[in-house]
Scaffold this motif. Structure first.
Motif, short mmCIF file in Angstrom:
data_model
loop_
_atom_site.label_atom_id
_atom_site.label_comp_id
_atom_site.label_asym_id
_atom_site.label_seq_id
_atom_site.Cartn_x
_atom_site.Cartn_y
_atom_site.Cartn_z
N ASP A 245 0.84 -1.25 -0.08
CA ASP A 245 0.00 0.04 -0.01
C ASP A 245 0.87 1.32 -0.05
O ASP A 245 0.38 2.33 -0.48
CB ASP A 245 -0.87 -0.13 1.21
N GLU A 246 2.03 1.22 0.62
CA GLU A 246 2.86 2.17 0.52
C GLU A 246 3.35 2.61 -0.76
O GLU A 246 3.57 3.96 -1.16
CB GLU A 246 4.16 1.94 1.35
N ILE A 247 3.53 1.77 -1.49
CA ILE A 247 4.17 1.88 -2.85
C ILE A 247 2.92 2.60 -3.76
O ILE A 247 3.19 3.47 -4.47
CB ILE A 247 4.56 0.35 -3.44
N LEU A 248 1.88 1.74 -3.52
CA LEU A 248 0.48 2.22 -4.31
C LEU A 248 0.23 3.84 -4.13
O LEU A 248 -0.06 4.69 -4.77
CB LEU A 248 -0.83 1.49 -4.17
N ASN A 249 0.14 4.20 -2.61
CA ASN A 249 0.11 5.48 -2.25
C ASN A 249 0.88 6.34 -2.87
O ASN A 249 0.40 7.57 -3.08
CB ASN A 249 -0.12 5.45 -0.74
N PHE A 250 2.02 6.11 -2.95
CA PHE A 250 3.15 6.91 -3.18
C PHE A 250 3.06 6.98 -4.84
O PHE A 250 3.03 8.34 -5.37
CB PHE A 250 4.41 6.39 -3.24
N VAL A 251 2.92 5.95 -5.80
CA VAL A 251 2.64 6.02 -7.21
C VAL A 251 1.42 7.11 -7.40
O VAL A 251 1.38 8.10 -8.44
CB VAL A 251 2.44 4.94 -7.91
N ALA A 252 0.40 6.88 -6.56
CA ALA A 252 -0.73 7.86 -6.72
C ALA A 252 -0.66 9.19 -6.78
O ALA A 252 -1.35 10.17 -7.35
CB ALA A 252 -1.91 7.22 -5.97
N GLN A 253 0.35 9.81 -5.85
CA GLN A 253 0.43 11.01 -5.70
C GLN A 253 1.87 11.45 -6.23
O GLN A 253 2.33 12.74 -5.90
CB GLN A 253 0.35 11.62 -4.20
N SER A 254 2.89 10.71 -7.00
CA SER A 254 4.14 10.88 -7.48
C SER A 254 4.05 12.01 -8.51
O SER A 254 3.25 12.14 -9.35
CB SER A 254 4.84 9.61 -7.72
N LYS A 255 5.31 12.55 -8.85
CA LYS A 255 5.52 13.63 -9.79
C LYS A 255 5.64 12.74 -11.20
O LYS A 255 5.27 13.11 -12.16
CB LYS A 255 6.45 14.50 -9.72
N ARG A 256 6.22 11.39 -11.21
CA ARG A 256 6.79 10.93 -12.45
C ARG A 256 6.29 9.69 -12.66
O ARG A 256 6.40 9.17 -13.82
CB ARG A 256 8.29 11.16 -12.55
N PHE A 257 5.99 8.68 -11.56
CA PHE A 257 5.54 7.42 -11.63
C PHE A 257 4.24 7.25 -12.35
O PHE A 257 3.41 7.89 -11.88
CB PHE A 257 5.77 6.44 -10.54
N ALA A 258 4.29 6.45 -13.51
CA ALA A 258 2.89 6.47 -14.18
C ALA A 258 2.00 5.31 -13.49
O ALA A 258 2.47 4.39 -12.89
CB ALA A 258 3.34 5.69 -15.39
N PRO A 259 0.72 5.53 -13.66
CA PRO A 259 -0.38 4.63 -12.91
C PRO A 259 -0.50 3.59 -13.91
O PRO A 259 -1.45 3.32 -14.65
CB PRO A 259 -1.56 5.70 -13.20
N HIS A 260 0.42 2.62 -13.93
CA HIS A 260 0.65 1.33 -15.17
C HIS A 260 1.17 0.50 -14.09
O HIS A 260 2.33 0.59 -13.75
CB HIS A 260 1.30 2.05 -16.14
N PHE A 261 0.37 -0.65 -13.96
CA PHE A 261 0.97 -1.72 -13.24
C PHE A 261 1.26 -3.10 -14.00
O PHE A 261 0.14 -3.31 -14.89
CB PHE A 261 0.03 -1.85 -11.96
N HIS A 262 2.17 -4.03 -13.88
CA HIS A 262 2.02 -5.22 -14.53
C HIS A 262 2.17 -6.28 -13.23
O HIS A 262 3.38 -6.11 -12.79
CB HIS A 262 3.10 -5.63 -15.50
N ILE A 263 1.24 -7.01 -13.22
CA ILE A 263 1.01 -8.02 -11.94
C ILE A 263 1.15 -9.52 -12.36
O ILE A 263 -0.04 -9.64 -12.80
CB ILE A 263 0.05 -7.37 -10.70
N PRO A 264 1.88 -10.34 -11.75
CA PRO A 264 1.69 -11.59 -12.32
C PRO A 264 0.83 -12.31 -11.48
O PRO A 264 0.78 -12.42 -10.05
CB PRO A 264 3.19 -12.36 -12.03
N LEU A 265 -0.34 -12.90 -11.89
CA LEU A 265 -1.44 -13.79 -11.51
C LEU A 265 -1.00 -15.11 -11.25
O LEU A 265 -0.86 -15.90 -10.25
CB LEU A 265 -2.65 -13.17 -11.99
N GLN A 266 -0.58 -15.71 -12.55
CA GLN A 266 -0.37 -17.00 -12.92
C GLN A 266 -1.47 -17.99 -12.98
O GLN A 266 -1.72 -18.68 -13.91
CB GLN A 266 0.65 -17.50 -12.10
#
Length: 447
Positions: A245-266
């Protein structure tokens, strides 16, 4: 004695199979050879040296490598052929036996390719294999692709400690390790100075960043967010249990990190996830997707799925389909399971036949198309800033928004590596992208 003239007037061709991490490493190899005066071949030229950086995630990847080497023999008949990468590390004797292969380098030897080339080209007898045991693969080597004007792949982590039952990556790349934050930031600054506007962070298990430097991925993200000149950072594939959640909260308000995620479910079956020895269940995965959409409603979410693994009954596959249907994701990357020598999955009794694998793969591919179309439709009419890339055919050019909406327009050289504000149009399946309406010049963003 090593002949100092062995590289004189030599030209090289580079071939990369597999992941973004491989592309970053191949680019670094190319930079090393260029420092010795070995120029990259232009279209139509004959190479003196051919470097093949391989993947071995499936038996299809191995076959692609063998096919590629045969093609190299036709295109560059007198070239000295070097094969490295995961296939070379896992099956060096098999690779060395392929007709046309002159030198096989393991994971540890890849970064010292200049030394091995000098030794091999200076000694008429030569040697064909240079491989270290996997237990000795422990150093982190910095790599960054610089072959594209708009985007670079920056290696931040390597290796994996997870040992999932179907996977050979820990045996090919060794234990989890990473670079120092200050070194990676310095490399990002260097990339920015070259004019590149987007960096993709790559690795084998990026979420495990900090294993060898006593910090965390969030620490790296915070540091990179301050790098001037880079307009966007993207995080490549990250394990759901490490996507905090710390990473997600950061990306949501960051200056440069894109709202784009690639998550392996498998797999969308908890029973299959247990057989795979994955470190999460479907409830945790669903919670991550929900959290992303709660914080970033327009985020693009790509998901990896493997079909036909040992133990995946028809019932378990149906569970996977139902689970994926329920998720607000954007696209699937579907892989067909293949047997990998030395993996624990071979001990699982239930084997899925080839026709069933093909059927399941096709069904998920259709589901992926449905998800992607729904995502693109949700973006129609929205204003986005597009970073344009080079044209592939001279007629159309493509670019991406921060949330990975792929748009196209007629080729305009002035658009290359520039940011343009536009309104997203309708999806065109013939080019797998959406049309765009360019906003008036006063509203464009030119960097």
């Amino acid at each position: 004695m090593i002949d100092s003239q062995v590289f004189e007037n030599k030209k090289a061709a580079y071939y990369t199979l597999g992941c973004k991490l491989n592309y970053a490493e191949t680019s670094t190899i190319g930079q090393q050879l260029a420092s010795e005066g070995i120029h990259k071949v232009e279209a139509g030229e004959i190479a003196d040296i051919c470097i093949v950086n391989t993947c071995s995630v499936t038996d299809v990847a191995d076959k692609k490598c063998r096919y590629l080497i045969r093609k190299i023999q036709k295109d560059h008949p007198k070239a000295f052929v070097v094969v490295t990468g995961c296939y070379a590390q896992l099956k060096p004797q098999e690779v060395a036996s392929i007709e046309g292969v002159d030198l096989v380098l393991g994971t540890n030897q890849k970064i010292d390719i200049l030394l091995h080339l000098r030794l091999s080209l200076s000694d008429k007898q030569g040697y064909k294999l240079a491989i270290s045991p996997v237990k000795d693969i422990c150093d982190f080597t910095h790599s960054c692709s610089q072959d594209y004007r708009t985007r670079s792949f920056l290696k931040v982590q390597d290796g994996c400690d997870y040992y999932c039952t179907y996977c050979t990556i820990p045996f090919a790349r060794g234990r989890s390790r990473n670079g120092k934050i200050e070194d990676l930031v310095a490399k990002a600054v260097e990339v920015a100075a070259s004019g590149v506007k987007e960096i993709v962070l790559t690795g084998v298990n990026i979420g495990d960043f900090g294993r060898s430097t006593d910090n965390k991925l969030i620490d790296l993200l915070i540091a990179l967010d301050e790098v001037d000149g880079i307009e966007r950072f993207r995080i490549s594939s990250i394990e759901p249990n490490l996507l905090t959640d710390e990473i997600l909260n950061f990306v949501a308000q960051s200056k440069r990190f894109a709202p784009h995620f690639h998550i392996p479910l498998q797999s969308g079956s908890d029973s299959v996830l247990t057989l795979m020895r994955r470190k999460y269940d479907t409830a945790l995965f669903a919670s991550k997707v929900y959290k992303i959409k709660e914080l970033m409603p327009e985020a693009f979410i790509g998901v990896d799925v493997i079909v036909g693994v040992r133990g995946e009954t028809e019932e378990y596959f149906e569970q996977t389909c139902s689970f994926i249907e329920s998720l607000q994701i954007s696209q699937l990357h579907v892989f067909t399971y293949s047997e990998r020598e030395g993996t624990q999955a071979l001990k699982i009794e239930h084997v899925v036949d080839v026709k069933s694998k093909q059927k399941r793969s096709k069904r998920l591919a259709i589901l992926s198309e449905k998800k992607l179309l729904a995502f693109y439709n949700s973006q129609e009419g929205r204003e986005k800033t597009i970073l344009f890339e080079h044209s592939s055919d001279g007629e159309l050019m493509f670019g991406f928004s921060d949330n990975y909406v792929k748009v196209y327009c007629p080729y305009d050289e002035s658009f290359v590596n520039s940011l343009k504000r536009c309104v997203v149009g309708t999806y065109d399946s013939s080019v797998s992208a959406v049309s765009m309406i360019l906003l008036p010049r006063k509203e464009e963003i030119e960097l």
